[in-house]
Design a protein around this motif. Structure first.
Motif, PDB file in Angstrom:
ATOM      1  N   LEU A 132      45.176  29.811  11.738  1.00 23.65           N
ATOM      2  CA  LEU A 132      44.265  29.038  12.579  1.00 23.65           C
ATOM      3  C   LEU A 132      44.029  29.717  13.938  1.00 23.65           C
ATOM      4  O   LEU A 132      42.881  29.927  14.341  1.00 23.65           O
ATOM      5  N   ALA A 133      45.130  30.093  14.636  1.00 21.86           N
ATOM      6  CA  ALA A 133      44.972  30.740  15.954  1.00 21.86           C
ATOM      7  C   ALA A 133      44.200  32.049  15.810  1.00 21.86           C
ATOM      8  O   ALA A 133      43.244  32.299  16.568  1.00 21.86           O
ATOM      9  N   PRO A 134      44.539  32.922  14.834  1.00 25.94           N
ATOM     10  CA  PRO A 134      43.764  34.145  14.668  1.00 25.94           C
ATOM     11  C   PRO A 134      42.282  33.888  14.423  1.00 25.94           C
ATOM     12  O   PRO A 134      41.432  34.636  14.905  1.00 25.94           O
ATOM     13  N   VAL A 135      41.953  32.809  13.717  1.00 20.83           N
ATOM     14  CA  VAL A 135      40.536  32.546  13.449  1.00 20.83           C
ATOM     15  C   VAL A 135      39.810  32.167  14.740  1.00 20.83           C
ATOM     16  O   VAL A 135      38.669  32.575  14.980  1.00 20.83           O
ATOM     17  N   ILE A 136      40.508  31.400  15.579  1.00 19.18           N
ATOM     18  CA  ILE A 136      39.882  31.010  16.859  1.00 19.18           C
ATOM     19  C   ILE A 136      39.582  32.276  17.676  1.00 19.18           C
ATOM     20  O   ILE A 136      38.484  32.443  18.219  1.00 19.18           O
ATOM     21  N   ALA A 243      39.574  44.588   2.528  1.00 17.54           N
ATOM     22  CA  ALA A 243      40.179  45.560   3.459  1.00 17.54           C
ATOM     23  C   ALA A 243      39.193  46.696   3.731  1.00 17.54           C
ATOM     24  O   ALA A 243      39.060  47.161   4.867  1.00 17.54           O
ATOM     25  N   ALA A 244      38.477  47.129   2.652  1.00 20.70           N
ATOM     26  CA  ALA A 244      37.488  48.200   2.827  1.00 20.70           C
ATOM     27  C   ALA A 244      36.372  47.748   3.765  1.00 20.70           C
ATOM     28  O   ALA A 244      35.951  48.486   4.665  1.00 20.70           O
ATOM     29  N   ALA A 245      35.934  46.493   3.571  1.00 17.15           N
ATOM     30  CA  ALA A 245      34.874  45.969   4.449  1.00 17.15           C
ATOM     31  C   ALA A 245      35.372  45.901   5.890  1.00 17.15           C
ATOM     32  O   ALA A 245      34.628  46.160   6.844  1.00 17.15           O
ATOM     33  N   GLY A 246      36.697  45.582   6.046  1.00 20.86           N
ATOM     34  CA  GLY A 246      37.298  45.467   7.379  1.00 20.86           C
ATOM     35  C   GLY A 246      37.284  46.788   8.126  1.00 20.86           C
ATOM     36  O   GLY A 246      37.210  46.810   9.353  1.00 20.86           O
ATOM     37  N   VAL A 292      39.672  37.343  10.005  1.00 18.36           N
ATOM     38  CA  VAL A 292      38.748  36.774   9.024  1.00 18.36           C
ATOM     39  C   VAL A 292      39.131  37.259   7.629  1.00 18.36           C
ATOM     40  O   VAL A 292      39.019  36.527   6.642  1.00 18.36           O
ATOM     41  N   GLU A 293      39.639  38.501   7.593  1.00 12.20           N
ATOM     42  CA  GLU A 293      40.083  39.065   6.315  1.00 12.20           C
ATOM     43  C   GLU A 293      41.270  38.257   5.772  1.00 12.20           C
ATOM     44  O   GLU A 293      41.302  37.894   4.591  1.00 12.20           O
ATOM     45  N   ALA A 294      42.216  37.950   6.690  1.00 11.09           N
ATOM     46  CA  ALA A 294      43.377  37.154   6.270  1.00 11.09           C
ATOM     47  C   ALA A 294      42.937  35.771   5.814  1.00 11.09           C
ATOM     48  O   ALA A 294      43.491  35.192   4.877  1.00 11.09           O
ATOM     49  N   LEU A 295      41.879  35.264   6.467  1.00 13.08           N
ATOM     50  CA  LEU A 295      41.379  33.934   6.104  1.00 13.08           C
ATOM     51  C   LEU A 295      40.882  33.901   4.658  1.00 13.08           C
ATOM     52  O   LEU A 295      41.049  32.900   3.954  1.00 13.08           O
TER      53      LEU A 295
END
Ligand SMILES: Nc1ncnc2c1ncn2[C@@H]1O[C@H](COP(=O)(O)OP(=O)(O)OP(=O)(O)O)[C@@H](O)[C@H]1O
Length: 560
Positions: A132-136, A243-246, A292-295
């Motif tokens: 949640l915090a990383p997404v914010i 990951a590639a997109a990241g 966003v990747e982790a999300l």
């Protein structure tokens, strides 16, 4: 479902907000650690004045320290919130499960429930504590970066960066979104089934070994394992693409900044300083956007687990607590009188009526037996009396009151059931005996053991009452476990005692002794569910269930 997920974290909102704020500052410091040197290099390249070396060193150390400290604050508040949330989620689940026990929880299976209480709760917690915090910050940092780029290199540069960030976020969220959701749901279900299989195998280890069914059972576990592995492979492919997109968006962003920025530098609209700073903004924003990747991984998993938990929490209980519960005190003279009035019952989800129009009245202190062929509904009668289930028609009464109006706790304090297949909890024999009445004295314990013909067995054990009977009573014989359960039932001294086939595992002499000692052991109203005629000679009344109907039956003649 997202709303439901967020409602789960209400209690830890403050700490989660603190964690998000600390993370924002950490990432801003990290970004400044890249942008500040870029700014210095740009100014040096343009021959402009720069701060002295001491100031530069002080700023860099200050930023690094601030980054470290706020990172610590983020971790501390995030983990504190996570543990508090874990506790709240588990307590909330247990509170929801209590009204579902025993009927609904039994139908779900203990392995599945355990899987929900551990893995599903963990996944929801991971989502809040680490996503949640990383997404914010994944929203705030790119926006700040776009704002700064617009200020330094014009709106065109800002719009270009914004478009790349949005495209990157869309790719990171979008890749495999649909399949991630279905894969996560399948994984949650398969894990539950796997937990159930393993739990069945552990419980049924003797039967499986004796029947030589190890291969067959292992194959079922293998099949579920293969299903899990195949869905994990699908998840990994999507993870790789994300990951590639990241990485890909950063390359695209750097090229775009150079393509747009170099003509601006050549045209004199911006200097090298501005271009270098905007270039530095790209890697500076990357850590924030990577959330966003982790999300893409944790959101589908958290949603699937939250859906599973909600399904469990929202399962309707088989019986509900009355809104204005009546208390029946065990000392009341009528507390030991039980009656069924025109009771009909069929198990939910089945067509068959197990009991039809049953009428029965058992007076205080009476010892009655209920007989009938296997599967005729004798144990069902007992479970209606303790409100494991409610009848579809008619009334079951305790002390002349419909038991649906009696508080569940009060009802169950008045009625003790000694089950046909008793469950022993882990701990000593003493702890098992004290399950229903923790304050019982040593004398009372020994008296109950004597009444249940258990005293000799306990005396022969090296540690007596403090002997551990092993998991599920594995170190006791079937007959000993049954007598322990009977002693536990006597000890509770409730006004009504239901004994479900309590002598089925006893030899004839022990059975006769148990029945002989019973009148001294209890003054309760006793309902004995029985098959054997030897038992029936010790009761005052006999009822027989036949094809759902209950009728009074004759007691066997002496010597029969
Ligand atoms: N939870 C349940 N869901 C659906 N059907 C059930 C459930 N429990 C029992 N039954 C069915 O209800 C019927 C009566 O079961 P019950 O256990 O009351 O029989 P019983 O007379 O006590 O049998 P036994 O003497 O073998 O213990 C049986 O046909 C059984 O299959």
């Amino acid at each position: 479902m997202i709303g439901h997920l967020l409602s789960m974290a209400r209690g830890s909102a403050g700490l989660l907000a603190l964690s998000a704020a600390a993370r924002t500052v950490t990432l801003l410091c990290g970004a400044a650690l890249l942008v500040f040197p870029a700014w210095l290099v740009g100014r040096l390249a343009e021959g402009l004045s720069v701060p002295g070396l001491g100031t530069v060193i002080a700023v860099m150390i200050g930023l690094a320290l601030a980054k470290g400290l706020t990172r610590y604050a983020e971790q501390l508040s995030g983990h504190t919130a996570a543990f508090a949330l874990l506790e709240q989620l588990r307590v909330r689940l247990y509170e929801k499960l209590i009204p579902l026990a025993p009927a609904v929880t039994a139908s779900r299976g203990s392995g599945r429930l355990l899987s929900s209480a551990t893995r599903d709760v963990d996944r929801v917690e991971v989502f809040f504590a680490h996503t949640l915090a990383p997404v914010i910050t994944a929203v705030l940092l790119p926006l700040a970066s776009v704002g700064l780029a617009s200020m330094l290199a014009g709106a065109g540069m800002g719009i270009a960066l914004l478009s790349i960030y949005l495209a990157a976020a869309a790719a990171l969220i979008g890749i495999g979104r649909r399949s991630s959701r279905t894969t996560s749901t399948t994984q949650v279900r398969t894990r539950g089934s796997l937990a159930q299989e393993v739990s069945d195998d552990l419980r049924g280890r003797s039967e499986i070994t004796i029947f030589g069914a190890q291969e067959q059972r292992a194959q079922r576990v293998d099949e579920l394992g293969a299903q899990l592995a195949s869905s994990a492979r699908r998840t990994s492919v999507m993870q790789g693409l994300r990951a590639a997109a990241g990485q890909g968006w950063q390359v695209a962003a750097l090229f775009t900044v150079l393509l747009l920025g170099l003509p601006l530098v050549r045209g004199g609209e911006i200097g090298w300083t501005e271009l270098l700073v905007v270039l530095a903004l790209v890697p500076a924003t990357a850590p924030a956007l990577s959330a966003v990747e982790a999300l893409g991984i944790s959101l589908p998993a958290a949603l699937a687990s939250a859906a599973n938990l909600r399904d469990l929490e929202e399962s309707p209980p088989a019986v509900v607590e009355p809104t204005q519960p009546v208390m029946v005190h065990p000392e009341e003279p009528g507390a030991a009188s039980v009656s069924f009035r025109d009771v009909s019952f069929g198990y939910p989800g089945t067509d068959r009526e197990v009991l039809s129009g049953v009428d029965l009245r058992i007076e205080p202190g009476e010892v009655a037996a209920v007989v009938g062929v296997s599967g005729s509904g004798k144990s069902t009668l007992a479970s209606l009396l303790t409100r494991v289930w409610d009848p579809q028609q008619g009334q079951v009464q305790l002390a002349g009151t419909d038991i649906r109006e009696v508080s569940l706790r009060s009802l169950r304090a008045n009625i003790t059931v000694v089950e046909q297949r008793p469950v022993l909890v882990s701990g000593t024999i003493r702890e098992n005996l004290l399950l229903g009445i923790p304050a019982a004295s040593e004398q009372e314990i020994l008296a109950a053991c004597r009444a249940a013909c258990l005293e000799g067995d306990i005396a022969a054990m090296a540690e007596g009452l403090d002997t551990e009977p092993g998991a599920e009573g594995a170190r006791l014989s079937g007959g000993q476990a049954q007598r322990l359960a009977l002693a536990r039932g006597y000890l509770r001294r409730s006004p009504v005692l239901i004994l479900d086939e309590i002598t089925s595992a006893q030899d004839p002499l022990t059975q006769a002794e148990i029945l002989r000692r019973m009148p001294e052991a209890t003054s309760a109203t006793v309902i004995m569910i029985a098959h054997r005629s030897a038992v029936l000679r010790h009761v005052q009344t006999v009822y027989e269930i036949d094809q759902g109907l209950l009728r009074a039956a004759a007691r066997p003649a002496p010597g029969a």
